[in-house]
Design a protein around this motif. Structure first.
Motif, PDB file in Angstrom:
ATOM      1  N   LEU A 156      46.159  39.037  28.166  1.00 59.22           N
ATOM      2  CA  LEU A 156      45.111  39.420  29.109  1.00 59.22           C
ATOM      3  C   LEU A 156      44.003  38.373  29.145  1.00 59.22           C
ATOM      4  CD1 LEU A 156      43.853  41.566  30.993  1.00 59.22           C
ATOM      5  CD2 LEU A 156      42.812  42.593  28.952  1.00 59.22           C
ATOM      6  N   TYR A 157      43.583  37.929  27.981  1.00 60.72           N
ATOM      7  CA  TYR A 157      42.505  36.929  27.898  1.00 60.72           C
ATOM      8  C   TYR A 157      42.931  35.620  28.562  1.00 60.72           C
ATOM      9  CZ  TYR A 157      38.998  33.854  25.773  1.00 60.72           C
ATOM     10  OH  TYR A 157      37.997  32.950  25.569  1.00 60.72           O
ATOM     11  N   ASP A 159      45.227  35.175  30.878  1.00 61.58           N
ATOM     12  CA  ASP A 159      45.404  35.335  32.320  1.00 61.58           C
ATOM     13  C   ASP A 159      44.059  35.403  33.040  1.00 61.58           C
ATOM     14  OD1 ASP A 159      47.444  35.239  34.124  1.00 61.58           O
ATOM     15  OD2 ASP A 159      47.720  37.398  34.257  1.00 61.58           O
ATOM     16  N   ILE A 160      43.083  36.076  32.424  1.00 63.13           N
ATOM     17  CA  ILE A 160      41.750  36.130  33.030  1.00 63.13           C
ATOM     18  C   ILE A 160      41.147  34.735  33.097  1.00 63.13           C
ATOM     19  CG2 ILE A 160      39.377  36.907  32.659  1.00 63.13           C
ATOM     20  CD1 ILE A 160      40.524  39.530  31.584  1.00 63.13           C
ATOM     21  N   TYR A 162      42.821  31.987  33.210  1.00 59.42           N
ATOM     22  CA  TYR A 162      43.637  31.258  34.190  1.00 59.42           C
ATOM     23  C   TYR A 162      43.108  31.483  35.604  1.00 59.42           C
ATOM     24  CZ  TYR A 162      47.755  30.010  36.959  1.00 59.42           C
ATOM     25  OH  TYR A 162      48.594  29.456  37.896  1.00 59.42           O
ATOM     26  N   TYR A 163      42.917  32.750  35.963  1.00 57.02           N
ATOM     27  CA  TYR A 163      42.373  33.075  37.275  1.00 57.02           C
ATOM     28  C   TYR A 163      40.948  32.538  37.433  1.00 57.02           C
ATOM     29  CZ  TYR A 163      46.012  36.452  38.706  1.00 57.02           C
ATOM     30  OH  TYR A 163      47.181  37.059  39.104  1.00 57.02           O
ATOM     31  N   ALA A 164      40.123  32.750  36.399  1.00 65.96           N
ATOM     32  CA  ALA A 164      38.705  32.434  36.500  1.00 65.96           C
ATOM     33  C   ALA A 164      38.461  30.935  36.669  1.00 65.96           C
ATOM     34  CB  ALA A 164      37.970  32.944  35.265  1.00 65.96           C
ATOM     35  N   ASN A 193      51.348  36.435  38.201  1.00 65.65           N
ATOM     36  CA  ASN A 193      50.453  36.493  37.048  1.00 65.65           C
ATOM     37  C   ASN A 193      49.811  37.863  36.865  1.00 65.65           C
ATOM     38  OD1 ASN A 193      50.257  33.576  35.983  1.00 65.65           O
ATOM     39  ND2 ASN A 193      49.995  33.326  38.188  1.00 65.65           N
ATOM     40  N   ILE A 197      48.181  41.072  33.741  1.00 64.42           N
ATOM     41  CA  ILE A 197      46.882  41.736  33.707  1.00 64.42           C
ATOM     42  C   ILE A 197      47.083  43.234  33.530  1.00 64.42           C
ATOM     43  CG2 ILE A 197      44.820  42.351  35.038  1.00 64.42           C
ATOM     44  CD1 ILE A 197      44.590  39.540  34.206  1.00 64.42           C
TER      45      ILE A 197
END
Length: 228
Positions: A156-157, A159-160, A162-164, A193, A197
């Motif tokens: 989760l960390y 992927d966040i 990655y998006y951010a 992705n 999440i």
């Protein structure tokens, strides 16, 4: 006349001198990836049916999920980590799959520091730990929920971030890593992705609840002994 881009990735100005075009079409590559996922599910399901046929449907689904994660993290993402500095020239199946995905995020072709480091951590840590978690689920081992919680939180960390970071680059510096066709953004970048999440969030909630319930039982048992 302006020079045509030498590769299909956005931004087109990035230099990829070793780039070799894919020989397989997108539908073929997606079908190969889907077939690989199906094989992973079938093999894992077969192992579970032989070793613990009484497993609940919920635990079966989680075991299948972590088996898929283990294979993707260790082998597919591990392949990227190992070949990160020459991905543009790769023409084997994994190389062509990564080049197809990179149409939605060209950082996978340009030795982007965050992407290389994030994928390396994912391959080295979450890959082997996912396989261990599958074993713990099948064996009904006490370490199942600690491992499930740690892996899911790490996924989760990552992927966040990655998006951010990608969003930050686009909003602040106007650097767009995805081709203009919206298919690549929604189907590859977002959807592929987003599973990492939603599912980790559910598993974090499950493991946190089970851990809290276990501690509550221990605390209640300890309090009962004190009153005797």
């Amino acid at each position: 006349m302006a020079d045509l881009p030498l590769h299909p990735f956005s931004p087109f100005a990035i230099e990829l001198p070793t780039y070799v075009a894919n020989t397989l079409s997108a539908p073929v590559l997606v079908s190969i990836f889907a077939a690989g996922c199906a094989v992973i599910f079938l093999v894992t399901y077969g192992i579970i049916q032989r070793t613990r046929p009484s497993m609940s449907g919920g635990d079966l689904a989680v075991a299948l999920w972590f088996a898929l994660c283990g294979c993707i993290h260790l082998f597919f993402e591990g392949y990227f980590s190992y070949n990160a500095f020459d991905m543009a020239s790769k023409t084997d199946i994994f190389g062509q799959l990564w080049k197809e995905y990179a149409l939605s995020d060209s950082r996978y072709m340009s030795q982007d520091a965050f992407t290389v480091c994030m994928e390396t951590v994912t391959a080295v840590l979450w890959g082997p730990m996912s396989f261990a978690c599958v074993y713990f689920i099948i064996a009904d081992h006490p370490l199942r929920h600690p491992f499930q919680l740690i892996i899911s939180l790490g996924q989760l960390y990552g992927d966040i971030l990655y998006y951010a970071i990608c969003t930050f680059q686009e909003v602040v510096f106007d650097i767009v890593y995805c081709r203009p066709e919206r298919f690549y953004f929604w189907a590859y970048y977002f959807l592929c992705n987003f599973f990492w999440i939603v599912i980790p969030l559910l598993l974090i909630w499950q493991s946190a609840s089970e851990t809290a319930r276990a501690f509550a039982k221990v605390k209640a048992a300890s309090a009962g002994k004190k009153t005797q």
